[in-house]
Design an enzyme around this catalytic site. Structure first.
Site, PDB file in Angstrom:
ATOM      1  N   SER A  79       0.833  -1.199   0.000  1.00  0.00           N
ATOM      2  CA  SER A  79       0.000   0.000   0.000  1.00  0.00           C
ATOM      3  C   SER A  79       0.875   1.260   0.000  1.00  0.00           C
ATOM      4  O   SER A  79       1.656   1.459  -0.919  1.00  0.00           O
ATOM      5  CB  SER A  79      -0.959  -0.044   1.197  1.00  0.00           C
ATOM      6  OG  SER A  79      -1.951   0.951   1.113  1.00  0.00           O
ATOM      7  N   ASP A 123      -9.922  -4.646  -4.848  1.00  0.00           N
ATOM      8  CA  ASP A 123      -9.226  -3.679  -3.994  1.00  0.00           C
ATOM      9  C   ASP A 123      -9.781  -2.284  -4.245  1.00  0.00           C
ATOM     10  O   ASP A 123      -9.679  -1.759  -5.346  1.00  0.00           O
ATOM     11  CB  ASP A 123      -7.726  -3.719  -4.297  1.00  0.00           C
ATOM     12  CG  ASP A 123      -6.887  -3.004  -3.255  1.00  0.00           C
ATOM     13  OD1 ASP A 123      -7.384  -2.037  -2.635  1.00  0.00           O
ATOM     14  OD2 ASP A 123      -5.726  -3.405  -3.054  1.00  0.00           O
ATOM     15  N   HIS A 144      -7.972  -5.237  -0.248  1.00  0.00           N
ATOM     16  CA  HIS A 144      -6.721  -4.582   0.141  1.00  0.00           C
ATOM     17  C   HIS A 144      -5.948  -5.315   1.239  1.00  0.00           C
ATOM     18  O   HIS A 144      -4.727  -5.462   1.147  1.00  0.00           O
ATOM     19  CB  HIS A 144      -7.016  -3.141   0.572  1.00  0.00           C
ATOM     20  CG  HIS A 144      -5.835  -2.226   0.484  1.00  0.00           C
ATOM     21  ND1 HIS A 144      -5.204  -1.925  -0.709  1.00  0.00           N
ATOM     22  CD2 HIS A 144      -5.152  -1.544   1.443  1.00  0.00           C
ATOM     23  CE1 HIS A 144      -4.205  -1.096  -0.486  1.00  0.00           C
ATOM     24  NE2 HIS A 144      -4.141  -0.856   0.811  1.00  0.00           N
TER      25      HIS A 144
END
Length: 422
Positions: A186, A357, A386
């Site tokens: 991320s 996601d 995610h």
């Protein structure tokens, strides 16, 4: 204007009060009922990162690393695995970097056979885990106090420009090695894209870059959190101030641990955990929920949130806009924010993305894939959201084993741009 801000301030406080009333009601209801099934809180919910590592039977080391601009970062290390307790010389070094509002515990929150940090250690790697400035474990500075606004005047710009070089150089000095493997998740990938495209000397120290749920732009992100980021900067500052964002106080930590220990609240707890990044509930070990919420959110700066707000609105990977040409000139040597060019990054890069996601959206990923110059591997997992990349039950089979395979294959890969098949 002042009247509007006053109303917003009042509304935000009312929301907090009603939230506390709701929580108190749930607590009282659960306590009074007596017969509701309750899970015992996992002891790791009350441990720091080093304690969790030792609790799992692994060797643990912890260091403090000073950045060029004075921040003192906590870095955790698993020097070897359970099957290699004796020192056997140097091992390939891996740096794991967490995402927004995360910390190093994200890599070791599950059981050893389901946590990337432990899996890499058992596979023969020297595992290091960073903690970005401002999170639970990196709240120190050589001259500034966390009570000063100046301490919190940072975003992922500074994490890429100062944190990553400091940590990587420290690791190389400590281990005597010349290069590291970098795994970002991320926001940890955002830091990598910026750092490795703007600092060639740092990029040369990276053997291979593994990007999990990669984020360069958030133009198409559809998380509920991105809707909040559409608010004007001033509104965000009114709601959250100018310092820290979502730092987990002891009170709320204890509260979340308790709530996620109630079986009847399992679904609510999982929904809260998955809300920002998309839902794939069946792929989570909910018996670990109170460990997840005990360490995440780990906090960041309001300025970092403002930077993500700017990213949502611009649809580009740019430096933080300081709000005036004069300030931008002072910080960036140009009157407008720098636009980062991922194409300038030459590090061999492997990417794993999720079809569900909400943050690393497939449309943003499509743009990113066209800009990664030395993309050696990409895998999309259609049903993944995610958090599957760090907490997914099937993450070892679908991602982690492939990472290890690429790491062990790396010395034999041809130089320059190439594609590999697994």
């Amino acid at each position: 204007m002042s009247e509007i801000l006053s109303r917003v301030w009042t509304v935000s406080h009312r929301v907090e009060i009603w939230l506390l009333i709701l929580v108190a009601y749930l607590l009282q209801r659960n306590v009074n009922s007596g017969h509701l099934p309750t899970k015992a809180a996992d002891p790791e919910a009350f441990m720091n990162v080093s304690e969790i590592i030792k609790h799992k039977g692994y060797p643990s080391e912890e260091y403090e690393v000073a950045t060029e601009d004075g921040y003192i970062l906590s870095v955790n290390r698993i020097p070897r695995g359970q099957t290699r307790l004796k020192k056997e010389g140097s091992r390939p070094v891996v740096l794991l970097q967490h995402g927004l509002l995360g910390d190093a515990s994200n890599w070791i929150s599950n059981l050893p056979n389901n946590s990337l940090g432990f899996i890499l250690a058992d596979a023969g790697f020297d595992v290091w885990m960073g903690n970005s400035r401002g999170n639970t474990w990196s709240r120190k500075h050589k001259t500034l106090s966390i009570d000063q606004d100046e301490f919190w005047a940072f975003s992922y710009d500074e994490m890429a420009r100062f944190d990553l070089p400091a940590v990587i150089n420290f690791i190389l000095q400590k281990t005597g090695q010349k290069k590291v493997y970098y795994v970002g998740y991320s926001q940890g990938t955002t830091m990598g894209f910026i750092a490795f495209s703007t600092m060639p000397e740092l990029a040369h120290k990276i053997k291979m870059y593994f990007a999990l749920a990669p984020i360069a732009t958030v133009k198409y992100a559809r998380s509920p959190g991105t809707k909040f980021l559409l608010l004007p900067d001033m509104m965000i500052k009114v709601l959250f101030g100018r310092q820290e964002f979502l730092y987990q106080t002891r009170f709320f930590r204890q509260l979340f641990i308790y709530l996620c220990g109630q079986m009847i609240l399992d679904q609510i707890c999982s929904n809260i955990i998955l809300l920002l990044g998309g839902f794939n509930t069946n792929n989570m070990n909910m018996s670990r929920a109170n460990v997840y919420v005990a360490h995440t959110p780990a906090g960041t700066s309001v300025q970092n949130i403002l930077h993500w707000s700017q990213a949502v609105n611009s649809g580009e990977l740019r430096a933080f806009d300081w709000g005036s040409e004069t300030k931008n000139q002072e910080k960036c040597n140009q009157p407008t924010p720098i636009r980062y060019k991922v194409r300038d990054m030459m590090v061999p890069t492997a990417m794993w993305t999720g079809g569900q996601d909400w943050l690393s959206n497939p449309d943003d990923v499509k743009t990113l894939l066209s800009e990664v110059t030395n993309l050696i591997y990409h895998k999309n997992i259609p049903e993944w959201a995610h958090v599957d990349f760090i907490w997914g039950l099937d993450a070892p089979q679908r991602v982690y084993n492939e990472i290890i395979h690429l790491m062990k294959q790396e010395p034999n890969l041809p130089q320059g741009t190439c594609r590999v098949k697994l």
